[in-house]
Scaffold this active site. Sequence first.
Site: not given
Ligand SMILES: NC(=O)c1ccc[n+]([C@@H]2O[C@H](COP(=O)([O-])OP(=O)(O)OC[C@H]3O[C@@H](n4cnc5c(N)ncnc54)[C@H](O)[C@@H]3O)[C@@H](O)[C@H]2O)c1
Ligand SMILES: O=C(O)[C@H](O)CO
Length: 386
Positions: A175-176, A271-273, A297, A302, A320-321, A323
Site C-alpha cells: 500500500r505505502i 519509513c518502514s521499521r 523516520d 527506538e 517516527h512521524i 503517519s
Molecule cells: N514510519 C511509520 O510511521 C510507518 C507508518 C505506516 C507503516 N509503517 C510500516 O510500513 C509497513 C508497510 O505498510 P503497508 O501498509 O504498505 O503494508 P503492505 O502489507 O501493504 O506492504 C508491505 C509490502 O512488503 C512486501 N514484502 C514483505 N516481505 C518482503 C521482502 N522480504 N522483500 C520485499 N518486499 C516484501 C509485501 O509483499 C507487501 O507488498 C508496515 O508494516 C509498517 O511497519 C511505518
Molecule cells: O506501523 C505504523 O502504523 C506506524 O509505524 C505508525 O503509524
Amino acid sequence: MAKPVSIQVWNPNGKYRVISTKPMPGTRWINLLIEQDCRVEICTEKKTILSVDDIIALIGNKCDGVIGQLTEDWGDTLFAALSRAGGKAFSNMAVGYNNVDVNAANKHGVAVGNTPGVLTETTAELAASLSLAASRRIVEADEFMRAGLYDGWLPHLFVGNLLKGQTVGVIGAGRIGSAYARMMVEGFKMNLIYYDLYQSTRLEKFVTAYGEFLKSNGEQPVYWKRASTMEEVLREADVISLHPVLDKTTYHLINKDSLATMKKEAILVNCSRGPVVDEVALVEHLKQNPMFRVGLDVFEDEPFMKPGLAEMKNAVVVPHIASASKWTREGMATLAALNVLGKIKGYPIWSDPNRVEPFLNENSPPPAACPSIVNAKALGLPVSKL
Ligand SMILES: NC(=O)c1ccc[n+]([C@@H]2O[C@H](COP(=O)([O-])OP(=O)(O)OC[C@H]3O[C@@H](n4cnc5c(N)ncnc54)[C@H](O)[C@@H]3O)[C@@H](O)[C@H]2O)c1
Ligand SMILES: O=C(O)[C@H](O)CO
C-alpha cells in the site's frame, strides 16, 4: 509489579471495559465506544513507553479489550493477562504489528487488530518529504541559514541531486510503497524500479499510462521495471525507499553489503521499521561516502540512534512521524477502537482491509464489522458479507 498507572475514565457505568494505553487523537473513537456501552479507560501516565508490568496493572481483573501502541511488547505475558481478565480483543494503533506475538494471541484466543489504509498517503508523503529533504540538503541548508552563515549566493552552495529523469527504487511495493512510487513518478517524472514478493499490476499500469500521457505531450516518458532481485534495485536506483513489513525476511535487509551495492550518491529513505536497516553499517557507510544521503523516520533501537548517526550531515532524521497527520491519526484511533469494539460485540471481520473508508466517514455510523483483524483466519472468525 509496577504500581497502578493513572487513568481517565469515560462512561463509568459502561458494561464493557475497554482500555487505551495512550490518549489518542480525536474524540470519535471514544464516542463510538461509549455509544455501544463501553466504559473507556485511557492511561494518562506521563512516561512514553509503558512496560509489560504497567499494562498488566492497567488490565486488572476484568478487561474486555485493549487498544495499544507499537512501542509495547505484546507477547505471551500480556495476552495471558488479557485472557485471564476475560479479554478477547487487542488492537495496535498502527498498521505494523511486529511488536505483537500473533502466535501468543492465537494461543489465548485474542483477536489482534491493526489500522491499514488510513495512513497510506500520509506515510508516503513523509517518505517523499524525506527524499526531497535528502536530495536537496534542506536540513543542512536550514541549519546553515539559522547559524547566520549565509553571506550571499554562490554557484556551489548546497548543490544536491535533480530527481527528474532519475530512477526511484521501491522495496516493498504494498500500500505505502505503491503510493510513494506514484508520488515520485508523477510528481518528479522519475522512472520506477521495484522489488516485492508480489507483482503490483496496478502500479505498473499507472506508470505505463503516465508514460504514455507524457509522450503524447511531447515529453520524455517514464518507465517501470519489476526487479527479480533486491540487488537489481540497489544497483540501478538513485533514490531507494523501504516499505516492507518487518519480519525475519526483512531484518537487516539493508546491511554493509547491500549499502556497498548502491550508487555512491544514492539516497536511502526508511519509513518502514528501523531494524530493516543495519544502522551501525549505515553510520559507517555515511562516514565513508559523504555524497550518500539518508532520510530516516525509524531507527533500529527506538527511541535511540546508533552512535555517530546524529553527527552525520548527510542524514535527515525525524522521530517516527510518518503517519502524523491529524486526519490519519484520528482515523487510526477510530479503526483501532472499532477492531476492539467489533470483537466485543461479536461482529464479523471486514472483508477487505484495503478498503476501510466506510469506517472513517464521520457522517454515517460505521459498518457492524471489525475493520482489520490480522489473525481472523487462525481464530476462525467469520467474514462480513457487507
Ligand atoms: N514510519 C511509520 O510511521 C510507518 C507508518 C505506516 C507503516 N509503517 C510500516 O510500513 C509497513 C508497510 O505498510 P503497508 O501498509 O504498505 O503494508 P503492505 O502489507 O501493504 O506492504 C508491505 C509490502 O512488503 C512486501 N514484502 C514483505 N516481505 C518482503 C521482502 N522480504 N522483500 C520485499 N518486499 C516484501 C509485501 O509483499 C507487501 O507488498 C508496515 O508494516 C509498517 O511497519 C511505518
Ligand atoms: O506501523 C505504523 O502504523 C506506524 O509505524 C505508525 O503509524
